[in-house]
Design a protein around this motif. Sequence first.
Motif, PDB file in Angstrom:
ATOM      1  N   LYS A  43       0.822  -1.217   0.000  1.00 39.41           N
ATOM      2  CA  LYS A  43       0.000   0.000   0.000  1.00 39.41           C
ATOM      3  C   LYS A  43       0.857   1.269   0.000  1.00 39.41           C
ATOM      4  CE  LYS A  43      -4.051  -1.906   2.390  1.00 39.41           C
ATOM      5  NZ  LYS A  43      -4.956  -1.739   3.551  1.00 39.41           N
ATOM      6  N   PHE A  44       2.174   1.097  -0.139  1.00 37.80           N
ATOM      7  CA  PHE A  44       3.074   2.242   0.019  1.00 37.80           C
ATOM      8  C   PHE A  44       2.700   3.411  -0.895  1.00 37.80           C
ATOM      9  CE2 PHE A  44       6.731   4.661  -1.470  1.00 37.80           C
ATOM     10  CZ  PHE A  44       7.214   5.174  -0.278  1.00 37.80           C
ATOM     11  N   HIS A  45       2.632   3.159  -2.196  1.00 38.42           N
ATOM     12  CA  HIS A  45       2.393   4.277  -3.115  1.00 38.42           C
ATOM     13  C   HIS A  45       1.003   4.886  -2.916  1.00 38.42           C
ATOM     14  CE1 HIS A  45       3.122   6.787  -6.593  1.00 38.42           C
ATOM     15  NE2 HIS A  45       1.898   6.498  -7.024  1.00 38.42           N
ATOM     16  N   GLU A  46       0.010   4.042  -2.702  1.00 39.99           N
ATOM     17  CA  GLU A  46      -1.347   4.534  -2.467  1.00 39.99           C
ATOM     18  C   GLU A  46      -1.393   5.463  -1.261  1.00 39.99           C
ATOM     19  OE1 GLU A  46      -5.719   2.806  -1.070  1.00 39.99           O
ATOM     20  OE2 GLU A  46      -4.107   1.412  -1.620  1.00 39.99           O
ATOM     21  N   MET A  47      -0.706   5.059  -0.176  1.00 41.66           N
ATOM     22  CA  MET A  47      -0.709   5.889   1.030  1.00 41.66           C
ATOM     23  C   MET A  47       0.145   7.138   0.843  1.00 41.66           C
ATOM     24  SD  MET A  47      -2.786   4.601   3.156  1.00 41.66           S
ATOM     25  CE  MET A  47      -3.775   4.071   1.739  1.00 41.66           C
ATOM     26  N   SER A  48       1.180   7.054  -0.006  1.00 45.58           N
ATOM     27  CA  SER A  48       1.979   8.258  -0.280  1.00 45.58           C
ATOM     28  C   SER A  48       1.108   9.317  -0.951  1.00 45.58           C
ATOM     29  CB  SER A  48       3.195   7.916  -1.144  1.00 45.58           C
ATOM     30  OG  SER A  48       2.834   7.713  -2.506  1.00 45.58           O
ATOM     31  N   GLU A  49       0.182   8.884  -1.798  1.00 50.76           N
ATOM     32  CA  GLU A  49      -0.756   9.820  -2.420  1.00 50.76           C
ATOM     33  C   GLU A  49      -1.665  10.455  -1.376  1.00 50.76           C
ATOM     34  OE1 GLU A  49      -1.412   7.913  -6.850  1.00 50.76           O
ATOM     35  OE2 GLU A  49      -2.614   7.125  -5.203  1.00 50.76           O
ATOM     36  N   GLN A  50      -2.125   9.642  -0.421  1.00 53.05           N
ATOM     37  CA  GLN A  50      -2.992  10.178   0.638  1.00 53.05           C
ATOM     38  C   GLN A  50      -2.230  11.171   1.515  1.00 53.05           C
ATOM     39  OE1 GLN A  50      -6.278   9.631   0.766  1.00 53.05           O
ATOM     40  NE2 GLN A  50      -5.967   8.430  -1.113  1.00 53.05           N
ATOM     41  N   ILE A  51      -0.954  10.900   1.748  1.00 49.70           N
ATOM     42  CA  ILE A  51      -0.122  11.819   2.528  1.00 49.70           C
ATOM     43  C   ILE A  51       0.011  13.147   1.798  1.00 49.70           C
ATOM     44  CG2 ILE A  51       2.248  12.231   3.331  1.00 49.70           C
ATOM     45  CD1 ILE A  51       2.383   9.197   3.954  1.00 49.70           C
ATOM     46  N   ALA A  52       0.212  13.088   0.462  1.00 49.40           N
ATOM     47  CA  ALA A  52       0.322  14.313  -0.336  1.00 49.40           C
ATOM     48  C   ALA A  52      -0.980  15.119  -0.290  1.00 49.40           C
ATOM     49  CB  ALA A  52       0.689  13.968  -1.772  1.00 49.40           C
ATOM     50  N   LYS A  53      -2.107  14.438  -0.382  1.00 53.00           N
ATOM     51  CA  LYS A  53      -3.402  15.131  -0.334  1.00 53.00           C
ATOM     52  C   LYS A  53      -3.619  15.773   1.035  1.00 53.00           C
ATOM     53  CE  LYS A  53      -5.675  12.063  -3.681  1.00 53.00           C
ATOM     54  NZ  LYS A  53      -6.724  11.023  -3.862  1.00 53.00           N
ATOM     55  N   HIS A  54      -3.225  15.051   2.084  1.00 52.09           N
ATOM     56  CA  HIS A  54      -3.381  15.602   3.434  1.00 52.09           C
ATOM     57  C   HIS A  54      -2.519  16.849   3.604  1.00 52.09           C
ATOM     58  CE1 HIS A  54      -3.559  16.097   7.713  1.00 52.09           C
ATOM     59  NE2 HIS A  54      -2.336  15.652   7.904  1.00 52.09           N
ATOM     60  N   LEU A  55      -1.278  16.801   3.110  1.00 55.78           N
ATOM     61  CA  LEU A  55      -0.415  17.981   3.200  1.00 55.78           C
ATOM     62  C   LEU A  55      -1.020  19.147   2.435  1.00 55.78           C
ATOM     63  CD1 LEU A  55       2.205  19.309   4.129  1.00 55.78           C
ATOM     64  CD2 LEU A  55       3.310  18.407   2.067  1.00 55.78           C
ATOM     65  N   TYR A  56      -1.575  18.866   1.276  1.00 58.19           N
ATOM     66  CA  TYR A  56      -2.208  19.929   0.477  1.00 58.19           C
ATOM     67  C   TYR A  56      -3.379  20.556   1.243  1.00 58.19           C
ATOM     68  CZ  TYR A  56      -4.734  22.231  -3.311  1.00 58.19           C
ATOM     69  OH  TYR A  56      -5.385  23.166  -4.093  1.00 58.19           O
ATOM     70  N   ASN A  57      -4.139  19.734   1.943  1.00 58.14           N
ATOM     71  CA  ASN A  57      -5.308  20.239   2.675  1.00 58.14           C
ATOM     72  C   ASN A  57      -4.936  21.193   3.798  1.00 58.14           C
ATOM     73  OD1 ASN A  57      -7.200  18.875   1.117  1.00 58.14           O
ATOM     74  ND2 ASN A  57      -7.142  17.041   2.402  1.00 58.14           N
ATOM     75  N   VAL A  58      -3.724  21.041   4.352  1.00 52.67           N
ATOM     76  CA  VAL A  58      -3.314  21.939   5.442  1.00 52.67           C
ATOM     77  C   VAL A  58      -2.390  23.053   4.937  1.00 52.67           C
ATOM     78  CG1 VAL A  58      -3.566  20.126   7.171  1.00 52.67           C
ATOM     79  CG2 VAL A  58      -1.318  20.507   6.132  1.00 52.67           C
ATOM     80  N   THR A  59      -2.108  23.063   3.641  1.00 57.36           N
ATOM     81  CA  THR A  59      -1.255  24.105   3.062  1.00 57.36           C
ATOM     82  C   THR A  59      -2.127  25.280   2.661  1.00 57.36           C
ATOM     83  OG1 THR A  59       0.250  22.391   2.242  1.00 57.36           O
ATOM     84  CG2 THR A  59       0.523  24.588   1.316  1.00 57.36           C
ATOM     85  N   ASN A  60      -2.556  26.038   3.636  1.00 60.03           N
ATOM     86  CA  ASN A  60      -3.488  27.125   3.366  1.00 60.03           C
ATOM     87  C   ASN A  60      -3.013  28.477   3.885  1.00 60.03           C
ATOM     88  OD1 ASN A  60      -3.881  26.680   6.095  1.00 60.03           O
ATOM     89  ND2 ASN A  60      -5.712  25.432   5.750  1.00 60.03           N
ATOM     90  N   HIS A  61      -1.717  28.572   4.209  1.00 59.60           N
ATOM     91  CA  HIS A  61      -1.140  29.870   4.559  1.00 59.60           C
ATOM     92  C   HIS A  61      -0.488  30.442   3.302  1.00 59.60           C
ATOM     93  CE1 HIS A  61       1.422  32.954   6.336  1.00 59.60           C
ATOM     94  NE2 HIS A  61       0.761  32.823   7.466  1.00 59.60           N
ATOM     95  N   PRO A  62      -0.737  31.710   2.972  1.00 57.67           N
ATOM     96  CA  PRO A  62      -0.235  32.262   1.711  1.00 57.67           C
ATOM     97  C   PRO A  62       1.286  32.260   1.573  1.00 57.67           C
ATOM     98  CG  PRO A  62      -1.133  33.993   3.124  1.00 57.67           C
ATOM     99  CD  PRO A  62      -1.542  32.693   3.732  1.00 57.67           C
ATOM    100  N   ASN A  63       2.010  32.180   2.695  1.00 58.86           N
ATOM    101  CA  ASN A  63       3.474  32.214   2.628  1.00 58.86           C
ATOM    102  C   ASN A  63       4.114  30.843   2.445  1.00 58.86           C
ATOM    103  OD1 ASN A  63       3.383  34.958   2.968  1.00 58.86           O
ATOM    104  ND2 ASN A  63       3.837  34.915   5.156  1.00 58.86           N
TER     105      ASN A  63
END
Length: 352
Positions: A86-106
């Motif tokens: 499940k490594f690659h599948e979970m790596s995608e989920q990790i990327a999506k989670h990081l994107y969801n918290v990347t909401n500061h303009p800087n």
Amino acid sequence: MVTAFEAYLDTISVHHVGNQAQSEMYALSDHPLELKDELISSLLKQYFLSPFQKAVEVYHLMHSSGNLALNEVHNFVSQIFEDKDKFHEMSEQIAKHLYNVTNHPNIKPGELYVAYFKDVQIEGNLLDAIGIFKSENKETYLKVYPENSGFAVDYEENAININKLDKGVLIFNIEKENGYKVVVIDTANRGQDAAVYWKDDFLQLKIRNDSYNQTSNVLGIYKNFVTEKIDDEFDMTKADKIDLLNRSMKYFKEKETFDMDEFGEEVISNPKAIESFKTFKSQYEDEFDTRIGDTFEISDNAVKKQSRIYKSVLKLDKNFHIYIHGDNKLIEKGFDDERAMNYYKVYFKEEQ
């Protein structure tokens, strides 16, 4: 301490994470990265793992609700540790989670690397570890090469300096029920509001309350007490404060175990000030929900780190700096009426 002499990179996936506050998207790869040769693997291992050799603070993943299962990163890495397919599948989920918290303009966009390492050592244990790394800052490199009986120069833009890891975390396959053992690096945006998203929003970390943390906390609390709080109750010169800080550092360097009552008697001495410090310490514990024992083993690494920010310098206008390392009774403060200026009188036996 993390060592990587025996470690090797087993699998790695790369994605791109933009900043949703800037209307940027993320881009996911379809499969893990194919490493062309051993040199690439070795360079990546150097880039990812070398910065952690100096990391001494160990964290755990957590969730504010107290339910660890709600921590997204804990959930994703647990699935990988249980089933590496499940490594690659979970790596995608990790990327999506990081994107969801990347909401500061800087917050800068960048590549996200999720890697599976074997035989990384932490605190004497060889363990599998999942590394999550983000490169945000790119550089331009010059290339000089032979050409036509001479040399030519070219350049490469938007390249990565393998000696400068921006953000990274290693999650070790041990103590799952406590949130795993975790070490973290974050050099980009240090000291800015944008920096908290990596540790607080993405990973949701709490520091492990071990001897290193307790030693750091007591030294930090005591420094704040002396420099900021003690003036509320006592009339002290800066030289007296520096003496109190020097005595505390001497105590921690000479002792193997911290004892609150012993520390109060040997370092603070004044009964009223001792009680004031204990109250100050209790207020810190309540505010940050961190319990610090009245006795604990002193961490030499924590003492070395804190000693760098313990000041023993008395700054007088822009003319003089007096370094106070010993007996504060050999320095006296006074006021010169004729010049209408403060002065210090320093006693010594010989000039060096």
